[in-house]
Structure formats: structure tokens, C-alpha cells
Design an enzyme around this catalytic site. Structure first.
Site, PDB file in Angstrom:
ATOM      1  N   GLU A 151     -27.329 -27.015  17.468  1.00  0.00           N
ATOM      2  CA  GLU A 151     -27.693 -25.598  17.313  1.00  0.00           C
ATOM      3  C   GLU A 151     -29.159 -25.372  17.663  1.00  0.00           C
ATOM      4  OE1 GLU A 151     -27.480 -24.129  13.236  1.00  0.00           O
ATOM      5  OE2 GLU A 151     -27.325 -22.073  13.980  1.00  0.00           O
TER       6      GLU A 151
ATOM      7  N   ASP B 239     -28.098 -29.492   9.446  1.00  0.00           N
ATOM      8  CA  ASP B 239     -28.258 -28.073   9.788  1.00  0.00           C
ATOM      9  C   ASP B 239     -29.279 -27.532   8.799  1.00  0.00           C
ATOM     10  OD1 ASP B 239     -28.054 -25.350  10.152  1.00  0.00           O
ATOM     11  OD2 ASP B 239     -25.863 -25.316  10.271  1.00  0.00           O
TER      12      ASP B 239
ATOM     13  N   HIS C  78     -28.291 -15.043   9.104  1.00  0.00           N
ATOM     14  CA  HIS C  78     -27.256 -14.299   9.842  1.00  0.00           C
ATOM     15  C   HIS C  78     -27.786 -12.881   9.878  1.00  0.00           C
ATOM     16  CE1 HIS C  78     -23.715 -17.318   9.148  1.00  0.00           C
ATOM     17  NE2 HIS C  78     -24.791 -17.868   9.668  1.00  0.00           N
TER      18      HIS C  78
ATOM     19  N   ASP D 231     -35.161 -18.804 -19.521  1.00  0.00           N
ATOM     20  CA  ASP D 231     -36.256 -17.905 -19.152  1.00  0.00           C
ATOM     21  C   ASP D 231     -36.681 -18.099 -17.705  1.00  0.00           C
ATOM     22  OD1 ASP D 231     -36.375 -16.853 -21.683  1.00  0.00           O
ATOM     23  OD2 ASP D 231     -37.775 -18.384 -22.405  1.00  0.00           O
TER      24      ASP D 231
ATOM     25  N   HIS E  33     -24.909 -16.388  16.120  1.00  0.00           N
ATOM     26  CA  HIS E  33     -25.100 -15.156  15.347  1.00  0.00           C
ATOM     27  C   HIS E  33     -26.518 -14.687  15.619  1.00  0.00           C
ATOM     28  CE1 HIS E  33     -27.303 -17.843  12.602  1.00  0.00           C
ATOM     29  NE2 HIS E  33     -26.275 -18.667  12.712  1.00  0.00           N
TER      30      HIS E  33
ATOM     31  N   HIS F 112     -15.351 -22.116  14.527  1.00  0.00           N
ATOM     32  CA  HIS F 112     -16.327 -21.038  14.279  1.00  0.00           C
ATOM     33  C   HIS F 112     -16.819 -20.486  15.601  1.00  0.00           C
ATOM     34  CE1 HIS F 112     -19.750 -23.756  15.201  1.00  0.00           C
ATOM     35  NE2 HIS F 112     -19.149 -24.663  14.460  1.00  0.00           N
TER      36      HIS F 112
ATOM     37  N   TYR G 198     -15.126 -30.822  15.431  1.00  0.00           N
ATOM     38  CA  TYR G 198     -14.907 -31.437  14.119  1.00  0.00           C
ATOM     39  C   TYR G 198     -13.506 -32.030  14.153  1.00  0.00           C
ATOM     40  CZ  TYR G 198     -18.590 -27.986  13.640  1.00  0.00           C
ATOM     41  OH  TYR G 198     -19.722 -27.240  13.856  1.00  0.00           O
TER      42      TYR G 198
ATOM     43  N   ASP H   1     -33.005 -21.864  12.439  1.00  0.00           N
ATOM     44  CA  ASP H   1     -31.662 -22.368  12.112  1.00  0.00           C
ATOM     45  C   ASP H   1     -31.298 -23.411  13.171  1.00  0.00           C
ATOM     46  OD1 ASP H   1     -29.033 -22.694  11.372  1.00  0.00           O
ATOM     47  OD2 ASP H   1     -28.395 -20.660  11.851  1.00  0.00           O
TER      48      ASP H   1
ATOM     49  N   GLU I 272     -24.586 -22.566  18.859  1.00  0.00           N
ATOM     50  CA  GLU I 272     -24.257 -23.701  17.996  1.00  0.00           C
ATOM     51  C   GLU I 272     -22.811 -24.167  18.115  1.00  0.00           C
ATOM     52  OE1 GLU I 272     -24.067 -22.592  13.760  1.00  0.00           O
ATOM     53  OE2 GLU I 272     -24.988 -20.689  14.311  1.00  0.00           O
TER      54      GLU I 272
ATOM     55  N   HIS J 110     -20.077 -26.020   5.874  1.00  0.00           N
ATOM     56  CA  HIS J 110     -21.210 -25.669   5.014  1.00  0.00           C
ATOM     57  C   HIS J 110     -21.340 -26.669   3.863  1.00  0.00           C
ATOM     58  CE1 HIS J 110     -21.100 -21.285   6.612  1.00  0.00           C
ATOM     59  NE2 HIS J 110     -21.814 -22.070   7.388  1.00  0.00           N
TER      60      HIS J 110
ATOM     61  N   ARG K 293     -22.325 -30.879  15.657  1.00  0.00           N
ATOM     62  CA  ARG K 293     -22.772 -29.519  16.007  1.00  0.00           C
ATOM     63  C   ARG K 293     -24.191 -29.649  16.556  1.00  0.00           C
ATOM     64  NH1 ARG K 293     -21.472 -27.228  11.692  1.00  0.00           N
ATOM     65  NH2 ARG K 293     -23.380 -27.098  10.434  1.00  0.00           N
TER      66      ARG K 293
HETATM   67  N1  GLY Z   1     -26.927 -22.583   8.999  1.00  0.00           N
HETATM   68  C1  GLY Z   1     -25.945 -21.591   8.992  1.00  0.00           C
HETATM   69  C2  GLY Z   1     -25.443 -21.324  10.334  1.00  0.00           C
HETATM   70  O1  GLY Z   1     -25.671 -22.104  11.230  1.00  0.00           O
HETATM   71  O2  GLY Z   1     -24.878 -20.305  10.604  1.00  0.00           O
HETATM   72 MN    MN Z   2     -26.487 -20.770  12.681  1.00  0.00          MN
HETATM   73 MN    MN Z   3     -27.211 -23.569  11.187  1.00  0.00          MN
END
Ligand code: GLY
Ligand code: MN
Ligand code: MN
Length: 433
Positions: free
Chosen positions: A403, A256, A357, A35, A350, A346, A384, A267, A380, A239, A401
Site C-alpha cells: 500500500e 499496515d 478513510h 478517571d 480509498h 477489498h 490472501y 497509510d 493497496e 484488520h 498487501r
Molecule cells: N489501514 C487501513 C486501510 O488500509 O484501509
Molecule cells: Mn488504506
Molecule cells: Mn492501510
């Protein structure tokens, strides 16, 4: 936010709609198990135009309608249901608190909505976002067409308004910038706290708890996305969200995580040593990522195009990969062949806004779009490094990373997440202080 802001957004959209009708549903509630439902989060488009926080609602905009242009279908007040599930605005509240011109019970929508389509030429909707709702909409359109013999004409065109609306959402107005600055401050405080409490032997989830404690304490309703708290080799999983491992002395910790405030995301990523002191190889890789991030942020200026910050970042990363001996050849060769992608797979950012995003096109036809004041994006870059045989062992499993969230302004980039340290010295000072 002041209600007039939402009124202005609706008017702006209606000006672009000619003789149409826009129909925008609230997000459905999502069952978690038994529920239990997931905590409700409004659909961003719906909330951007209505400020209405409840599920089971549909916003309808009919420019030029004499009895009122903004109609809300929503749940009626119900003392029993409200005692179980929480307060509702009800039909009166939709008018008094959310400025609807007219409101109707959501349970009557099948009877009322086809009538509202009469003599409108176009239906504007966010096709594909809520497929079940799209089906109902087609059903209402078919129903009105079946009344053609009685002289009623229904819409002949179904238009996806996402493009128009998302261009509006892409450029953040003053009131949105204010919320995003505050979301950045709350998240920065959380990242600082994480740096201060972190110690070898703690678990990743304990650091996650410290972050999210600070988010909620600052007034954030939810994390903007599942927090990534990744010690050591987990930092190489882009991720990683399990957050269940023990933190090891000598490893790095990549976090992150960002707070969402009033439906606006932040972010932020920081990477720091679990024990408060970078090792020389960690520092060497870190300095490269940081230099790439600085170069990318410097490229976040009005008139540059969307891809400029990314190009600036990979330029610096390639120099660094060659310097460390992780890649061979010349920079031109790395860029041409894309071999740097073994360590940086990557893009550098974004759009950021109500969605982490966020919406908005990145290209027009085949050209990257130009950056404009009011746009917010993340920067960001990362590296790696896998534990492969051909790679110098001192760099194995280093995942880094960094960011930040950048508001484009006429005076240059404004870093909304600037309150978290990111130089080696500042991080070590905070952690050891
Ligand atoms: N936290 C997701 C990204 O950095 O795109
Ligand atoms: Mn991001
Ligand atoms: Mn991020």
C-alpha cells in the site's frame, strides 16, 4: 499552518452559505476507564476550519454578521483546572491565537446560541456526527421558534453541510500536501526500521513498538489507525490488530501502519519475509501483487476515474491467479463472476487526508468521479490465500498487501510513501544489510 489558511477556508464555506449560520462542535472527550480519557483527537471538520485543538468548544460562522462572522464558544481560563489538565486558550486566546471575532464561555451556550439563530434562514451543521449535539441544536431551534409571537423569526431549514465541506477537504491544498509528504516520510522511516530490526523469534508487538517509536520521534502525535503487525497466517486477516504472536522463521510479516501528523494521515503497507529472504512461492505471489500495484499507480492520473486504478489492479491479479493455478478459466470469466474475490476481497484504495478513510464522494449519481490534481488516495492491492484443500499447499496462508499513498498531480502520480523499499531485491538488501 498559517492562520490565514483557516480564515480562507471559513470564508470559502461562508460564501456558499447565503443567509445561514453554521454550527460545528468539537469532538467530545471519550472516557477510557475510571478517571482516564482516551488521548484527545479533534474532530476533523472542526479542526479543518478552526485549528482549535481543545474539546468543549463550538465554532459558529455567521456570514455578514456586523459584530463579526466567526464566533467561538470555548472553555474559560481556569488556573486550577489548567494545573490538573493542561493549558487552555481561554476566551482571549480564541481571539488572539485562533482569529475568532468574538468568543463566549461554552457554559453560556444555551443562553447565547438561540439569539444567534434569530433571523437566519438556514442552519448548516454536520448532522449525525455528534448525535447528542444534534439534539441540543434542535432544542435551540425550537426555543427560538417559541419566540415567534414577539416577532422573532428562526431558521426554517436544517442543512447538512458535510457535502460542501468534504468536497473542500477532498482536494488538498499546498500546505496540506506538505504535511502529507512529511507524514509519508515519517511512516516510511518507521517501515524501514521495522524491516531492519525484524528477526525470527521476535513478537509482533515488538515490531509495533519499533514503528511507533519512529512515528513519535518524527513528531507524529498518534498512529493514524491501530497498527497492523501480522506475521504468517495473521496477514490474511485484513484488520488484524492484536499484534501478540511470535514471528516464525520462513513466514511473511505484513505491516499496515501510518503516522498521523497534525491531523493528516498516512497509510502504508509492506509485506516482507521475517528472516529477510522470500521463499519461491512467497516471491511468486509477491511479484503479482507488486505488478498489480504498479498498474494501479500508473492509472492514478488526472482524468481517469476513481475506479480505474482498481480495475487495473484486478486485471493483473487475475492474470497472476491463473498463472499460479489458484483460479481456473479465463480472465474474462474471473472478472465476470468475481471469483478472484476469494483471494482479493477489498477494493484497491480509498481517499486519504485528515481521516485515514477520508471524506469525499466516490461517485456522482451513478458515475465514478474523475481524479483531479490535489486528491490523495491509497493504492493497496493484496492477495490472501486460505489453507483450503483445493489450494496448492505451497501457497497456504500467504497474505500479502502493498500500500502506498498517491497524490494526483498534473504531471502524474506522486508517491508520498516512496521511501520504503518494495521490490524483492530492495527489501532483501535492506533486511540483510
Ligand atoms: N489501514 C487501513 C486501510 O488500509 O484501509
Ligand atoms: Mn488504506
Ligand atoms: Mn492501510
Amino acid at each position: 499552518m498559517n492562520p490565514s489558511i483557516f480564515q480562507k477556508r471559513r470564508s470559502e464555506l461562508m460564501e456558499m452559505m447565503e443567509s445561514g449560520i453554521a454550527i460545528i462542535p468539537a469532538a467530545p472527550e471519550q472516557p477510557r476507564n475510571g478517571d482516564v480519557l482516551y488521548r484527545y483527537r479533534p474532530d476533523s471538520d472542526f479542526y479543518y476550519l478552526s485549528h482549535f485543538p481543545e474539546p468543549e468548544a463550538v465554532l459558529v460562522l455567521i456570514p455578514g454578521r456586523e459584530q463579526g462572522e466567526f464566533i467561538m464558544f470555548c472553555r474559560e481560563k481556569d488556573a486550577t483546572r489548567e494545573q490538573w489538565d493542561g493549558r487552555r486558550a481561554g476566551l482571549e486566546g480564541a481571539i488572539s491565537d485562533y482569529q475568532a471575532d468574538d468568543s463566549f464561555p461554552i457554559d453560556d451556550i444555551d443562553d447565547i446560541l438561540p439569539g444567534l439563530l434569530e433571523n437566519r434562514e438556514k442552519v448548516y451543521c454536520g448532522l449525525g456526527r455528534h448525535p447528542e449535539f444534534d439534539n441540543r441544536l434542535l432544542h435551540w431551534m425550537t426555543e427560538i421558534k417559541s419566540r415567534a409571537k414577539s416577532g422573532v423569526s428562526g431558521p426554517g431549514e436544517l442543512i447538512d453541510f458535510s457535502h460542501i465541506l468534504h468536497e473542500m477537504r477532498l482536494v488538498k491544498r499546498a500546505e496540506e500536501r506538505k504535511i502529507m509528504r512529511q507524514a509519508g516520510r515519517i511512516s516510511a522511516k518507521a517501515h524501514r526500521r521495522a524491516m531492519q530490526v525484524c528477526a525470527p523469534g521476535m513478537y509482533e508487538y515488538q515490531i509495533e513498538a519499533e514503528l511507533e517509536y519512529e512515528f513519535r520521534r518524527g513528531g507524529s502525535q498518534y498512529p493514524a489507525y491501530p497498527s497492523i503487525v501480522a506475521g504468517g497466517v495473521n496477514g490474511c486477516i485484513l484488520h488484524y490488530t492484536e499484534n501478540r504472536d511470535k514471528l516464525t522463521d520462513g513466514d511473511l510479516l505484513l505491516i499496515d501502519a501510518g503516522a498521523e501528523l497534525d491531523c493528516y494521515a498516512s497509510d502504508i503497507t509492506r509485506t516482507f519475509p521475517v528472516n529477510g529472504k522470500f521463499t519461491p512461492p512467497q516471491k511468486a505471489v509477491y511479484e503479482i501483487v507488486l505488478a498489480a500495484q504498479h498498474a494501479a499507480i500508473d492509472a492514478c492520473v488526472v482524468g481517469n476515474h476513481w475506479d480505474d486504478p482498481h480495475q487495473a489492479a484486478i486485471d493483473v491479479l487475475c492474470d497472476g491467479l491463473l498463472e499460479l493455478g489458484l483460479c481456473e478459466g479465463t480472465k474474462a470469466q474471473l472478472l465476470e463472476a468475481g471469483t478472484y474475490r476469494r483471494f482479493y476481497m477489498h477494493r484497491t484504495g480509498h481517499w486519504l487526508g485528515m481521516d485515514v478513510h477520508d471524506v469525499g464522494d466516490y461517485k456522482f449519481e451513478d458515475q465514478w468521479r474523475l481524479l483531479e490534481a490535489g486528491m490523495v488516495l491509497t493504492v493497496e492491492p493484496g492477495l490472501y490465500i486460505p489453507a483450503d484443500e483445493d489450494i496448492d499447499a505451497q501457497y497456504h496462508n500467504i497474505g500479502i498487501r502493498i500500500e502506498d499513498d498517491i497524490l494526483i498531480t498534473p504531471k502524474g502520480p506522486e508517491v508520498l510513501s516512496s521511501e520504503v523499499p518494495k521490490t524483492v531485491t530492495d527489501i532483501e538488501e535492506l533486511m540483510q544489510g
